[in-house]
Design a protein around this motif. Structure first.
Motif: not given
Length: 679
Positions: A274-300
């Motif tokens: 499920q791509l781009l889920p809303d907050r309710q879907s994330v909270e209800a999706a117990a036991g499922r893996g996720t893809v999160v935007l983890e960090a933003i760094t300057r490119a070298e």
């Protein structure tokens, strides 16, 4: 000579309408790109294919036209079934986004055959009236030649070119954009709408293919010198908490009870992530893996792929163990003789050692008048010197042999384990090898052709390589498949990839496998069978054209693509959009502009429009050495209540259909596209 226009069933024989899309190619990417434009974005498409059999699948006697017609027919039937199920009827639009195309399915697709995209062929295809042209032949020279011709015939044309050579692609982009500006003096460059874009299917697909060898891998997208890391996280165990990251981009199909999930084949019919889920879907999706935007760094600046084993050969590889033990024995004898000389002659340690070395090298005077102990030690030293001579010769020969083979391919070392076995060093395999080495993952390559494209790269990176047919007995064993962590079967032959996968699974049932398969139905059947036979092992089937087509399609729509992140068998796109002309964004807050499953605003470009970098994916100019780095104009921690204005430019994450809806509505409401006179 131009081949006949080959209409699909129920296709009227009409010339192409203004604003249509032209796709020229000779492999699966061209067909998938045409399908993407038609059934995701609802565009009219002219597909130009070479006559003759399909070179992608030599085992199946189908022509390019036959494969394209069958693919469009299946997609049209699927759209009609989906429309009937929804009660809306069939259609070629995207996700209910509307549009001005009243013809459905294959009626908006025109297939032509021609050996080369010459002037006459492109004119017959309607390049002078087209909105965009994609040149995706598997030959860089043919694509460049056709791009120069098309730019001359239509300076306003939007060009998307497939090139493997990345440096050449950068120069070609600048050249064609400059040619368009010269041909239309006084025209606002913004009206050209991303005039030329050069992409590589190998570069687009390589990160996804390399990521299949990892667990919890990260995908990196670059925007204005910044790196966006999208991290895949496994489901947390009971009582565990994980960092939610900046935002959740996707919910994976995997669960704590089924690590492999339902994902696998690019075309499998199982329920996917499920791509781009809303907050309710994330909270209800117990036991499922996720893809999160983890960090933003300057490119070298780009980090080169590291060599396996360091920059030079270690001592253990230069000299054999037997030679090292022999040298240690000679050294021990010298020390013993020096100690004996000191003990018997009562001489100093330094002088005794000096005399012993002279005797060892046969450079000392005979001790005719010396004491008996000195004479015995001299004889023993001479004997040790005789043993030293063959030792020195062996050392020279071994060192010469090591230096001679240092520039050749390495064999897999005996103790290697936890590596990835990569089959095939063509265009795709070479890019995947670079990606794996950038991540410092040990690799063993298996390639049948000693003159393959990636062999020089494997040699320069000191990557262990096995030359041989992977279907022959003993080849995978030579690659240490029993101790490998994963197998990437990326040759261009389906049966070879399948045979290697089945044999590797028989040797190591829990081996993680990703295989490249051409035919969609075959890939689905193979994946499901392997998943059933080995439920505890990870199996993935991948299609390069399926991974690359979305990025090419969005580039043809004239928007700037920052990157594409594969999420299981789906694709999430990152793009930069001008807010003006998008009613779904303009005048709405960031929170209101978010549509679950379609798009999400991630960042705002606060740079004034006149000073904006036209290419967000490019690195900004670096400051002089020792000076401060120029600040980025992108704001990532947007307040949910910020109201988007017409002059804003935003970075969004979107699904293919979500981005298609934004672009289609923009194209149907933009007065610039309707009223702009053609020259």
């Amino acid at each position: 000579m131009l081949g006949p226009v080959l209409p699909l069933p129920q296709q009227p024989g009409r010339p192409p309408s203004p604003g249509h899309m032209i796709v020229c190619g000779d492999d699966a990417l061209a067909r998938r790109l045409a399908v993407e434009l038609r059934y995701v974005y609802g565009e009219r498409v002219t597909l130009l294919l070479p006559p003759g059999r399909d070179a992608d699948s030599p085992e199946t006697p189908l022509t390019q036209r036959g494969r394209a017609a069958a693919l469009f027919g299946r997609m049209s039937a699927a759209m009609n079934r989906a429309g009937a199920a929804n009660g809306t009827g069939g259609g070629g639009g995207s996700g209910g986004s509307g549009g001005d195309d009243t013809n459905a399915g294959v009626e908006a697709v025109r297939i032509m055959e021609a050996p080369e995209p010459s002037d006459d062929v492109l004119e017959e295809a309607g390049v002078d009236r087209a909105a965009a042209l994609a040149l995706v032949y598997d030959d860089d020279e043919r694509n460049i030649r056709a791009a120069l011709t098309a730019r001359r015939l239509n300076p306003r044309l939007r060009l998307v070119i497939r090139l493997y050579n990345r440096k050449l692609g950068q120069h070609l982009e600048a050249l064609l954009d400059q040619a368009a500006a010269v041909a239309m003096p006084g025209l606002d460059p913004a009206l050209l709408d991303a005039s030329t874009t050069v992409l590589s299917d190998a570069d687009t697909a390589a990160p996804a293919l390399a990521a299949t060898a990892l667990t919890g891998s990260s995908k990196v997208i670059q925007a204005e010198g910044l790196l966006l890391r999208a991290a895949e996280r496994t489901p947390p165990r009971t009582g565990e908490t994980t960092d939610p990251g900046l935002c959740t981009l996707a919910l994976l199909s995997s669960t704590t009870n089924n690590p492999a999930g339902t994902e696998g084949s690019d075309s499998s019919g199982d329920e996917g992530p499920q791509l781009l889920p809303d907050r309710q879907s994330v909270e209800a999706a117990a036991g499922r893996g996720t893809v999160v935007l983890e960090a933003i760094t300057r490119a070298e600046p780009g980090r080169p792929a590291g060599r396996m084993g360091g920059r030079g050969a270690p001592l253990a590889q230069v000299f054999s163990r037997r030679l090292r033990w022999s040298a240690l024995g000679v050294a021990a004898s010298v020390v013993g003789l020096a100690v004996a000389s000191v003990w018997t002659t009562h001489d100093s340690v330094l002088h005794s050692t000096y005399l012993t070395l002279l005797d060892l090298l046969a450079m000392g005077d005979p001790a005719e008048k010396g004491p008996p102990a000195r004479q015995v030690i001299q004889l023993l030293s001479g004997l040790a010197g005789l043993l030293l001579l063959p030792l020195l010769v062996a050392a020279v020969l071994e060192a010469f042999g090591t230096l001679r083979t240092a520039s050749s391919l390495r064999r897999p070392p005996r103790g290697l384990s936890g590596h990835v076995v990569l089959l095939g060093l063509g265009k795709i395999g070479t890019r995947v090898l670079v990606r794996l080495r950038e991540l410092d993952i040990p690799v063993v390559v298996v390639e049948e052709d000693p003159e393959a494209r990636g062999i020089p790269l494997a040699r320069s990176l000191h990557v262990p390589t096995v030359i041989g047919d992977v279907t022959q007995e003993g080849v995978l064993e030579a690659a240490k498949i029993r101790r490998a962590r994963a197998l990437l079967a990326l040759t261009s032959i389906d049966t070879t990839n399948l045979e290697a996968t089945l044999y590797a699974r028989s040797v190591k049932p829990d081996l993680k496998v990703a295989l490249r398969l051409y035919d969609d139905e075959f890939a689905t059947a193979v994946y499901r069978t392997l998943r059933t036979a080995h439920p505890q092992a990870l199996t993935r089937s991948r299609s390069v054209s399926h991974l690359a087509a979305p990025a090419f399609a969005v580039a043809m729509m004239g928007r700037q693509i920052l990157g594409a992140v594969p999420v299981e068998r789906k694709v999430m796109l990152f793009a930069a959009l001008e807010v003006a002309g998008h009613p779904q964004l303009e005048g709405r807050t960031v929170e209101q502009a978010f549509r679950a499953g379609a798009w999400r605003v991630l960042a705002l470009d606060a740079t004034p429009p006149a000073d904006r970098n036209p290419d967000l994916a490019a690195l900004p100019p670096y400051a002089p050495e020792g000076g401060p780095q120029p600040p980025s104009g992108l704001i990532w921690d947007l307040h949910p209540g910020y109201v988007l204005r017409a002059q804003d430019r935003v970075v969004i994450a979107a699904t293919r259909r979500g981005l298609a809806e934004l672009l289609r509505r923009r194209s149907t409401t933009s007065p610039r596209r309707q009223e702009e006179p053609r020259r």
